[in-house]
Design a protein around this motif. Structure first.
Motif, PDB file in Angstrom:
ATOM      1  N   GLY A   4       0.836  -1.185   0.000  1.00 52.10           N
ATOM      2  CA  GLY A   4       0.000   0.000   0.000  1.00 52.10           C
ATOM      3  C   GLY A   4       0.874   1.239   0.000  1.00 52.10           C
ATOM      4  O   GLY A   4       2.098   1.160   0.158  1.00 52.10           O
ATOM      5  N   ILE A   5       0.261   2.384  -0.169  1.00 53.14           N
ATOM      6  CA  ILE A   5       0.967   3.661  -0.135  1.00 53.14           C
ATOM      7  C   ILE A   5       0.454   4.478   1.041  1.00 53.14           C
ATOM      8  O   ILE A   5      -0.750   4.637   1.223  1.00 53.14           O
ATOM      9  N   GLN A   6       1.382   4.957   1.860  1.00 51.41           N
ATOM     10  CA  GLN A   6       1.055   5.859   2.965  1.00 51.41           C
ATOM     11  C   GLN A   6       1.395   7.281   2.526  1.00 51.41           C
ATOM     12  O   GLN A   6       2.559   7.624   2.339  1.00 51.41           O
ATOM     13  N   THR A   7       0.373   8.093   2.304  1.00 52.37           N
ATOM     14  CA  THR A   7       0.620   9.468   1.873  1.00 52.37           C
ATOM     15  C   THR A   7       0.962  10.367   3.047  1.00 52.37           C
ATOM     16  O   THR A   7       1.487  11.470   2.848  1.00 52.37           O
ATOM     17  N   GLY A   8       0.637   9.935   4.279  1.00 53.74           N
ATOM     18  CA  GLY A   8       0.952  10.727   5.456  1.00 53.74           C
ATOM     19  C   GLY A   8       0.067  11.947   5.590  1.00 53.74           C
ATOM     20  O   GLY A   8      -1.002  12.050   4.994  1.00 53.74           O
ATOM     21  N   TYR A   9       0.542  12.882   6.394  1.00 51.74           N
ATOM     22  CA  TYR A   9      -0.168  14.149   6.528  1.00 51.74           C
ATOM     23  C   TYR A   9       0.646  15.232   5.827  1.00 51.74           C
ATOM     24  O   TYR A   9       1.843  15.099   5.594  1.00 51.74           O
ATOM     25  N   TRP A  10      -0.019  16.328   5.484  1.00 44.39           N
ATOM     26  CA  TRP A  10       0.655  17.390   4.741  1.00 44.39           C
ATOM     27  C   TRP A  10       1.566  18.181   5.666  1.00 44.39           C
ATOM     28  O   TRP A  10       1.330  18.287   6.869  1.00 44.39           O
ATOM     29  N   SER A  11       2.582  18.786   5.079  1.00 44.72           N
ATOM     30  CA  SER A  11       3.385  19.736   5.838  1.00 44.72           C
ATOM     31  C   SER A  11       2.851  21.140   5.533  1.00 44.72           C
ATOM     32  O   SER A  11       1.807  21.526   6.032  1.00 44.72           O
ATOM     33  N   ARG A  12       3.511  21.872   4.652  1.00 47.30           N
ATOM     34  CA  ARG A  12       3.036  23.223   4.366  1.00 47.30           C
ATOM     35  C   ARG A  12       1.899  23.258   3.363  1.00 47.30           C
ATOM     36  O   ARG A  12       1.076  24.165   3.356  1.00 47.30           O
ATOM     37  N   ARG A  13       1.864  22.267   2.490  1.00 48.32           N
ATOM     38  CA  ARG A  13       0.866  22.276   1.398  1.00 48.32           C
ATOM     39  C   ARG A  13       0.643  20.838   0.933  1.00 48.32           C
ATOM     40  O   ARG A  13       1.382  19.927   1.353  1.00 48.32           O
ATOM     41  N   LEU A 330       3.190  -0.610   3.907  1.00 45.64           N
ATOM     42  CA  LEU A 330       2.799   0.703   3.409  1.00 45.64           C
ATOM     43  C   LEU A 330       4.051   1.525   3.144  1.00 45.64           C
ATOM     44  O   LEU A 330       4.745   1.931   4.077  1.00 45.64           O
ATOM     45  N   VAL A 331       4.356   1.744   1.884  1.00 40.88           N
ATOM     46  CA  VAL A 331       5.548   2.501   1.538  1.00 40.88           C
ATOM     47  C   VAL A 331       5.231   3.990   1.589  1.00 40.88           C
ATOM     48  O   VAL A 331       4.131   4.424   1.253  1.00 40.88           O
ATOM     49  N   GLN A 332       6.211   4.753   2.041  1.00 37.00           N
ATOM     50  CA  GLN A 332       6.048   6.195   2.168  1.00 37.00           C
ATOM     51  C   GLN A 332       7.294   6.887   1.636  1.00 37.00           C
ATOM     52  O   GLN A 332       8.414   6.506   1.972  1.00 37.00           O
TER      53      GLN A 332
END
Length: 370
Positions: A4-13, A330-332
């Motif tokens: 799977g893909i871990q998009t994470g949370y956004w930083s600045r945008r 989950l690759v990030q």
């Protein structure tokens, strides 16, 4: 083992290239995509936006913070997402930490395990939609008691107006401490690990077995339990250069995501055998010397919990994870690196041939040298 893909949370945008990466990755056989939240972007909105361009991949929050929403509000979002995705949604939840829960949400953090039990209980009641939801717990009361501070005494037990697409929406719990891991195996449909090292697989399996032993007979069999771990990946010709990309991430979690007295992320890294190094990282980070904190993260630690280096090394290192308890890796990272891992994993399957359309999409956003 699924990818799977871990998009994470956004930083600045918003991160660049995620939408194209997901479309290409789905054609390559991607299993799932996951989003996160801290105290910026939320987990549900990007998942719905990006997921609308997909047709087969599972869509999971990894994780949604429990303190951000009441159990019934989370259940509403889960039911909505499950309908819109036609049964592809997975609800990943986590307690976060006292710094965020008390500092950002203004909620008490005490007894997170007991609070999690009640939260999941209420979710199950809403998803089942068998009766109006009434719950009398230590942390959650539905309806609110008439004698509660500020109550009007007019609360009524309700059930969702929407009929859930599925009465059993999978619930995955993020956990790092031993008791939390066992709790996930006891009450949830999956465990999302933080800083999973293949070397510690036997210890993780023992904690899961402890939770399975306490599992209710009413819940689905433990054999269908999912174990997920986010694994950062950076494909570079030089291992140290690749590790340098990940060191600030580890330093942030060890030094900045919590206080010196309570940092569950650092404790997790300590248990991997890196306490002395993490003490130094934390001290430097808390002193405001973030660059030095990142530089103090050992390369050996990075290589244990991440995939770094040339594509050929990443391919070899991936084999270590395939014999673990993980069901989903989950690759990030940047889209090119993430897709490189997905392609490497598919190459080893019997039907591991990349379709021409996927190959063309991959070539556009994932050059061989990143």
């Amino acid at each position: 083992m699924r990818i799977g893909i871990q998009t994470g949370y956004w930083s600045r945008r918003p991160p660049k290239g995620i939408q194209q990466a997901l479309v290409a990755a789905e054609a390559l056989g991607l299993d799932s995509v996951w989003t996160a939240e801290a105290y910026g972007s939320d987990a549900f909105t990007p998942l719905a936006w990006w997921g609308s361009r997909t047709r087969r991949v599972r869509l999971g929050t990894g994780i949604a913070q429990m303190a951000a929403r009441t159990p019934t509000a989370t259940a509403m979002q889960a039911i909505t997402m499950d309908h819109l995705s036609k049964g592809r949604f997975v609800l990943g939840l986590g307690a976060s930490g006292p710094q965020v829960v008390e500092g950002w949400y203004g909620q008490p953090y005490r007894k997170p395990l007991a609070r999690t039990r009640e939260y999941v209980d209420i979710l199950r009641e809403v998803f089942a939609r068998e009766r109006p939801v009434a719950y009398d717990g230590e942390f959650y009361q539905l309806p609110l008691p008439a004698d509660a501070p500020g109550a009007m005494g007019l609360g009524k037990a309700l059930k969702p107006t929407v009929h859930p697409f599925r009465k059993e929406i999978p619930v995955v719990l993020a956990a790092q401490g031993p008791k939390n891991v066992a709790l996930a195996a006891e009450i949830a449909d999956g465990w999302m690990a933080g800083f999973y090292a293949p070397r510690m697989d036997a210890e993780f399996r023992a904690l899961l077995d402890e939770g399975f032993a306490a599992r209710s007979e009413e819940r689905s069999p433990a054999s269908g339990f999912e174990v997920l771990a986010t694994v950062p990946v950076v494909v570079r010709d030089d291992v140290e250069a690749a590790a340098d990309v990940i060191r600030p991430h580890i330093a942030l979690y060890a030094g900045g995501m919590g206080s010196k007295e309570a940092n569950f992320h650092k404790a997790s890294l300590d248990r991997l055998g890196y306490q002395d190094a993490m003490d130094e990282v934390q001290a430097l980070y808390l002193a405001g010397r973030k660059d030095e904190a990142a530089a103090a993260v050992p390369t050996a630690l990075v290589e244990e919990i991440a995939l770094v280096g040339p594509a050929s090394k990443v391919r070899r290192d991936l084999e270590r994870w395939e014999s673990t308890a993980l069901t989903t890796l989950l690759v990030q990272g940047d889209p090119a690196s993430m897709l490189a891992v997905l392609a490497a994993a598919q190459d080893r399957t019997p039907a591991g041939r990349v379709r021409s359309a996927a190959g063309a999409a991959l070539a556009r956003i994932a050059p061989r040298k990143v």
